[in-house]
Design an enzyme around this catalytic site. Structure first.
Site, short mmCIF file in Angstrom:
data_model
loop_
_atom_site.label_atom_id
_atom_site.label_comp_id
_atom_site.label_asym_id
_atom_site.label_seq_id
_atom_site.Cartn_x
_atom_site.Cartn_y
_atom_site.Cartn_z
N LYS A 16 0.92 -1.17 -0.02
CA LYS A 16 0.13 -0.05 -0.13
C LYS A 16 0.86 1.52 0.12
O LYS A 16 0.47 2.29 -0.83
CB LYS A 16 -1.10 0.01 1.29
CG LYS A 16 -1.69 -1.25 1.34
CD LYS A 16 -2.63 -1.04 2.23
CE LYS A 16 -2.14 -1.00 3.85
NZ LYS A 16 -1.49 -2.27 4.33
N ARG A 92 -10.05 0.23 8.74
CA ARG A 92 -9.60 -1.05 9.21
C ARG A 92 -10.42 -2.01 9.97
O ARG A 92 -10.12 -2.79 10.30
CB ARG A 92 -8.35 -0.80 10.14
CG ARG A 92 -6.95 -0.66 9.30
CD ARG A 92 -5.92 -0.66 10.28
NE ARG A 92 -4.79 -1.37 10.35
CZ ARG A 92 -3.80 -0.83 9.49
NH1 ARG A 92 -3.80 0.27 8.93
NH2 ARG A 92 -2.55 -1.47 9.56
N ARG A 126 11.72 -5.85 5.43
CA ARG A 126 11.45 -4.26 4.85
C ARG A 126 12.38 -3.37 5.83
O ARG A 126 12.65 -3.60 6.93
CB ARG A 126 9.91 -3.76 5.19
CG ARG A 126 9.95 -2.23 5.19
CD ARG A 126 8.54 -1.86 5.09
NE ARG A 126 7.51 -2.46 6.25
CZ ARG A 126 6.18 -2.27 6.52
NH1 ARG A 126 5.44 -1.79 5.47
NH2 ARG A 126 5.79 -2.56 7.60
N ARG A 159 11.32 -1.09 11.07
CA ARG A 159 10.15 -0.70 11.82
C ARG A 159 10.09 -1.55 13.08
O ARG A 159 10.26 -2.65 13.06
CB ARG A 159 8.69 -0.61 10.93
CG ARG A 159 8.38 0.62 10.81
CD ARG A 159 7.19 0.53 9.55
NE ARG A 159 6.07 -0.11 9.94
CZ ARG A 159 5.05 -0.20 9.36
NH1 ARG A 159 4.74 0.26 8.15
NH2 ARG A 159 3.82 -0.87 9.67
N ARG A 170 -0.38 -8.85 13.25
CA ARG A 170 -1.00 -7.78 12.68
C ARG A 170 -1.81 -8.55 11.52
O ARG A 170 -2.92 -7.96 11.19
CB ARG A 170 0.20 -6.88 11.88
CG ARG A 170 0.65 -5.73 12.77
CD ARG A 170 2.19 -5.48 12.43
NE ARG A 170 2.06 -4.78 11.25
CZ ARG A 170 3.10 -4.74 10.49
NH1 ARG A 170 4.48 -5.12 10.87
NH2 ARG A 170 3.25 -4.12 9.27
P1 AP5 Z 1 5.04 -1.71 1.97
O1 AP5 Z 1 4.59 -0.88 0.72
O2 AP5 Z 1 5.49 -0.99 3.10
O3 AP5 Z 1 3.51 -2.36 2.51
P2 AP5 Z 1 2.21 -1.73 3.17
O4 AP5 Z 1 1.17 -2.32 2.47
O5 AP5 Z 1 2.27 -0.34 3.24
O6 AP5 Z 1 2.54 -2.45 4.49
P3 AP5 Z 1 2.37 -1.81 6.09
O7 AP5 Z 1 3.09 -2.81 6.87
O8 AP5 Z 1 2.83 -0.45 6.13
O9 AP5 Z 1 0.87 -1.84 6.42
P4 AP5 Z 1 0.25 -1.87 7.76
O10 AP5 Z 1 -1.14 -2.01 7.44
O11 AP5 Z 1 0.82 -2.98 8.54
O12 AP5 Z 1 0.92 -0.83 8.63
P5 AP5 Z 1 0.37 0.72 8.73
O13 AP5 Z 1 1.65 1.61 8.81
O14 AP5 Z 1 -0.68 1.21 7.97
O15 AP5 Z 1 5.62 -3.01 1.38
C1 AP5 Z 1 5.86 -3.86 2.46
C2 AP5 Z 1 7.36 -4.42 2.06
O16 AP5 Z 1 7.58 -5.20 0.56
C3 AP5 Z 1 8.60 -3.42 1.47
O17 AP5 Z 1 9.75 -3.72 2.09
C4 AP5 Z 1 8.46 -3.17 0.08
O18 AP5 Z 1 9.85 -2.78 -0.49
C5 AP5 Z 1 8.25 -4.71 -0.47
N1 AP5 Z 1 7.32 -4.77 -1.53
C6 AP5 Z 1 6.28 -3.88 -1.75
N2 AP5 Z 1 5.55 -4.16 -3.01
C7 AP5 Z 1 6.27 -5.36 -3.40
C8 AP5 Z 1 6.26 -6.23 -4.45
N3 AP5 Z 1 5.21 -6.16 -5.47
N4 AP5 Z 1 6.87 -7.41 -4.47
C9 AP5 Z 1 8.12 -7.51 -3.37
N5 AP5 Z 1 8.08 -6.90 -2.60
C10 AP5 Z 1 7.28 -5.62 -2.49
O19 AP5 Z 1 -0.12 0.64 10.35
C11 AP5 Z 1 0.86 0.30 11.49
C12 AP5 Z 1 0.25 0.36 12.68
O20 AP5 Z 1 -0.60 1.73 12.95
C13 AP5 Z 1 -1.04 -0.75 12.70
O21 AP5 Z 1 -0.59 -2.10 12.98
C14 AP5 Z 1 -2.08 -0.25 13.92
O22 AP5 Z 1 -1.37 -0.27 15.13
C15 AP5 Z 1 -1.89 1.38 13.42
N6 AP5 Z 1 -3.01 1.78 12.66
C16 AP5 Z 1 -2.73 2.31 11.31
N7 AP5 Z 1 -3.87 2.73 10.84
C17 AP5 Z 1 -4.90 2.37 11.95
C18 AP5 Z 1 -6.32 2.37 11.70
N8 AP5 Z 1 -7.05 2.95 10.72
N9 AP5 Z 1 -6.97 2.05 12.75
C19 AP5 Z 1 -6.33 1.74 13.74
N10 AP5 Z 1 -4.91 1.54 13.99
C20 AP5 Z 1 -4.41 1.77 12.82
MG MG Z 2 2.39 1.17 4.88
#
Ligand code: AP5
Ligand code: MG
Ligand code: ZN
Length: 216
Positions: A16, A92, A126, A159, A170
């Protein structure tokens, strides 16, 4: 049409953040991401919102959801000042989806799907830029110089929630809370399923085509 309003859905590690960066560049929209907003404010005092913990940090390090009131307020404020956006990491759970429906309409809803084992590999490998947040991978998406961000020269770090235990939690939290939200959006006119398991460039070209088809 004015600037597009886009939602990108998918499990942790689906790409994402990686693809939102492409979208924000190409379509000149704001990248609104609750994850980054919360990471920048991990120690803000949320005790007046009647929460179990006093800051977002405890929830995030365990990989649990931060309480709805906190994230709803972040998104409401960010969307208010955005002319076109790609929303990443929200909603979410069904309650957040209902909240979002009261804030804005959406033109395109992108849903990235990736298998669980691939997600674990992506997240535990990552690396992210400590300054600008750009995402890299030790194997799949290496920076030109090891440990250094290709965008801004910042330092690459792991991270705190990318250890295997938090990653597995997660993914469970996603299955339980967020998967039903994706089912709900399948009925949206702008919904499009994207195969997120392909290499990043192929995912991006599918996304670009889907947005262009729906926003002409
Ligand atoms: P990346 O692009 O970083 O993936 P992502 O989908 O953004 O994954 P996140 O870990 O950021 O999602 P998340 O939902 O767990 O975390 P968030 O920060 O939102 O890609 C991942 C890896 O793969 C990278 O190394 C990249 O290089 C590689 N990659 C990408 N595309 C690829 C491909 N096609 N092929 C191979 N490799 C690839 O949330 C974190 C925390 O915040 C949550 O756990 C929660 O505690 C809180 N939080 C956030 N939003 C909310 C909400 N709405 N409600 C409640 N709590 C929330
Ligand atoms: Mg992300
Ligand atoms: Zn950087």
């Amino acid at each position: 049409m004015s600037q597009p309003r886009l939602l990108i859905l998918g499990p942790p590690g689906a790409g994402k953040g990686t693809q939102s960066a492409n979208i924000a560049d190409e379509y000149d929209v704001s990248h609104v991401t609750t994850g980054d907003a919360l990471r920048a404010n991990k120690d803000m005092d949320i005790s007046d919102m009647d929460t179990e913990y006093d800051t977002p940090r405890e929830y995030m390090e365990a990989g649990d959801l931060v309480p709805d009131a906190v994230v709803n307020a972040i998104v409401d404020e960010a969307l208010d000042s955005a002319d076109g956006f790609v929303l990443d990491g929200y909603p979410r759970n069904p309650e957040q989806a209902e909240e979002l429906a009261g804030m804005t309409d959406l033109d395109v809803v992108l849903s990235l799907s990736v298998s669980r084992e691939e997600l674990v590999d992506r997240l535990t490998g990552r690396r992210v830029c400590d300054d600008c947040g750009a995402s890299y991978h030790v194997e799949f998406n290496q920076p030109e110089t090891e440990g250094v961000c290709g965008e801004c020269g910042g330092k690459l770090i792991q991270r705190e929630d990318d250890d295997e235990e938090s990653v597995r939690n997660r993914l469970d939290v996603f299955d339980e809370n967020t998967a039903p939200v994706i089912d709900h959006y399948e009925d949206h006119d702008g919904f499009v399923a994207i195969d997120g398991e392909q290499p990043p460039d192929e995912v991006w070209s599918d996304i670009r085509r889907a947005i262009d088809e729906r926003t002409e």
